[in-house]
Design an enzyme around this catalytic site. Structure first.
Site, PDB file in Angstrom:
ATOM      1  N   LYS A 192     -86.409  20.103 -59.697  1.00  0.00           N
ATOM      2  CA  LYS A 192     -85.637  20.416 -60.902  1.00  0.00           C
ATOM      3  C   LYS A 192     -84.724  19.236 -61.203  1.00  0.00           C
ATOM      4  CE  LYS A 192     -82.355  23.736 -62.754  1.00  0.00           C
ATOM      5  NZ  LYS A 192     -81.595  24.973 -62.484  1.00  0.00           N
ATOM      6  N   LYS A 245     -89.553  21.105 -63.284  1.00  0.00           N
ATOM      7  CA  LYS A 245     -88.742  21.493 -64.430  1.00  0.00           C
ATOM      8  C   LYS A 245     -87.832  20.355 -64.853  1.00  0.00           C
ATOM      9  CE  LYS A 245     -85.049  24.660 -65.545  1.00  0.00           C
ATOM     10  NZ  LYS A 245     -84.081  25.581 -65.049  1.00  0.00           N
TER      11      LYS A 245
HETATM   12  C1  PBG Z   1     -79.827  27.260 -63.685  1.00  0.00           C
HETATM   13  C2  PBG Z   1     -80.959  27.246 -64.601  1.00  0.00           C
HETATM   14  C3  PBG Z   1     -81.096  26.389 -65.699  1.00  0.00           C
HETATM   15  C4  PBG Z   1     -82.255  26.773 -66.367  1.00  0.00           C
HETATM   16  C5  PBG Z   1     -82.835  27.818 -65.646  1.00  0.00           C
HETATM   17  N1  PBG Z   1     -82.020  28.101 -64.524  1.00  0.00           N
HETATM   18  C6  PBG Z   1     -80.313  25.311 -66.259  1.00  0.00           C
HETATM   19  C7  PBG Z   1     -79.255  24.555 -65.680  1.00  0.00           C
HETATM   20  O1  PBG Z   1     -79.424  23.906 -64.652  1.00  0.00           O
HETATM   21  O2  PBG Z   1     -78.197  24.587 -66.301  1.00  0.00           O
HETATM   22  C8  PBG Z   1     -82.732  26.145 -67.630  1.00  0.00           C
HETATM   23  C9  PBG Z   1     -83.733  26.845 -68.415  1.00  0.00           C
HETATM   24  C10 PBG Z   1     -83.903  26.348 -69.788  1.00  0.00           C
HETATM   25  O3  PBG Z   1     -83.268  25.359 -70.222  1.00  0.00           O
HETATM   26  O4  PBG Z   1     -84.710  26.959 -70.502  1.00  0.00           O
HETATM   27  N2  PBG Z   1     -79.894  27.282 -62.420  1.00  0.00           N
END
Ligand code: PBG
Length: 319
Positions: A192, A245
């Protein structure tokens, strides 16, 4: 010189359909939901046109319309936030209640829950903050384990840790197994990235960090070998599915992961990717075509599962 007439296979739609390599299937798609407390709520999320904060009653109604979609991913909107995100692991918090209600009414639907703190902490970080600046890895693991356990106890089929703490998959596998939830699977948000494409989602969850950023735990987008290390580590720790991601700017990572590992790969087509196409499209038709192109590219790159806000619509496009 022999010329291969590749244009032959592009002549008609029928021929093109016959030879197409990548094709989206209903089982590939995972639809995220944002669940909020209260009743009869269907509040539009401004930053994500077409997506809503749904109370449990309306979520259940929406699930009636899924028609063949097999998997959903749940995010909870916290009622009250504090320093340690204590609402995240309570038995009567929103995600836990929602999972119980879903499992009562839709036994075969595969329910995945996001396991993180950012939606529940007053500072908006994904972990426990130490000395007002450091995100404490091991203190966070304890809370993530509690969240995952409470989700499993409510009936979640798959828990998806997204905090990017070292050892989060192992900590969760351990607590699940020692409490008899051996059947609950883990979808690791393994690679991520610290991405600018999460903006609309953070508005939806009101989870923008109140100080600093997420670069001490989410990955640097200049790196790709590191993504493979993260994924290898999560597999060792017991992940059943691993995730890359965001998706669109990271198709190379998806492709490398697919070639390197023998495990299902998920890709999250995130809120910024969704909002970008919404904004760009001059008609619904254009939006649908662009979204289908993007989602198919993610599949072509090697994703076995795609988390997308278009999941429900995509089902119609491909059927
Ligand atoms: C947080 C989380 C995030 C997303 C899913 N879980 C974002 C972040 O790190 O702020 C993002 C999903 C999206 O942007 O559609 N743990």
């Amino acid at each position: 010189m022999q010329i291969v007439k590749l244009r032959e296979q592009r002549k008609t739609q029928e021929i093109r359909d016959k030879v197409a390599e990548a094709r989206l299937k209903p089982r590939d798609l995972i639809l995220p939901y944002f669940v909020v407390g209260g009743e009869n709520k269907r509040d539009p999320i401004k930053s994500m046109p077409g997506i809503f904060h749904l109370s449990i009653d309306n979520l259940l109604k929406d699930l009636e319309t899924l028609q063949g979609l097999e998997r959903i991913l749940l995010f909870g909107i916290a009622g009250a936030k504090d320093e340690i995100g204590s609402e995240s692991f309570r038995e009567d918090s929103i995600v836990q209640k929602a999972v119980r209600a879903i499992k009562k009414n839709f036994k075969d639907l595969i329910v995945i829950t996001d396991v993180c703190l950012c939606g529940y902490t007053s500072h908006g970080h994904c972990g426990i903050v130490k000395d007002r600046e450091i995100i404490d890895n091991d203190a966070t693991l304890e809370v993530l384990a509690k969240i995952a356990l409470s989700h499993a106890a409510s009936g979640a089929d798959i828990v998806a840790p997204s905090a990017m703490m070292d050892g989060q998959v192992a900590a969760i596998r351990e607590v699940l197994d020692s409490n008899g939830f051996n059947k609950v699977r883990i979808l690791g948000y393994s690679a991520k990235y610290a991405s600018g494409f999460y903006g609309p989602f953070r508005e939806a969850l009101d989870s923008t960090p109140q100080f600093g950023d997420r670069k001490t735990y989410q990955m640097d987008y200049r790196n790709s070998d590191e993504a493979l290390k993260e994924i290898a580590q999560d597999i060792k720790e017991g992940a059943d599915i691993v995730m890359v991601k965001p998706a669109l700017s990271y198709l190379d990572i998806i492709a490398k992961a697919k070639l390197t590992f023998n495990i299902p790969i998920a890709a999250y087509s995130v809120s910024g990717e969704y909002a970008m196409i919404k904004e760009y499209s001059k008609s619904k038709k254009e939006e649908d075509q662009l979204a289908l192109e993007v989602l198919t590219s993610i599949k072509r790159a090697g994703a076995d599962f795609i988390i997308t806000y278009w999941a429900k619509e995509a089902l119609e496009w491909i059927q």
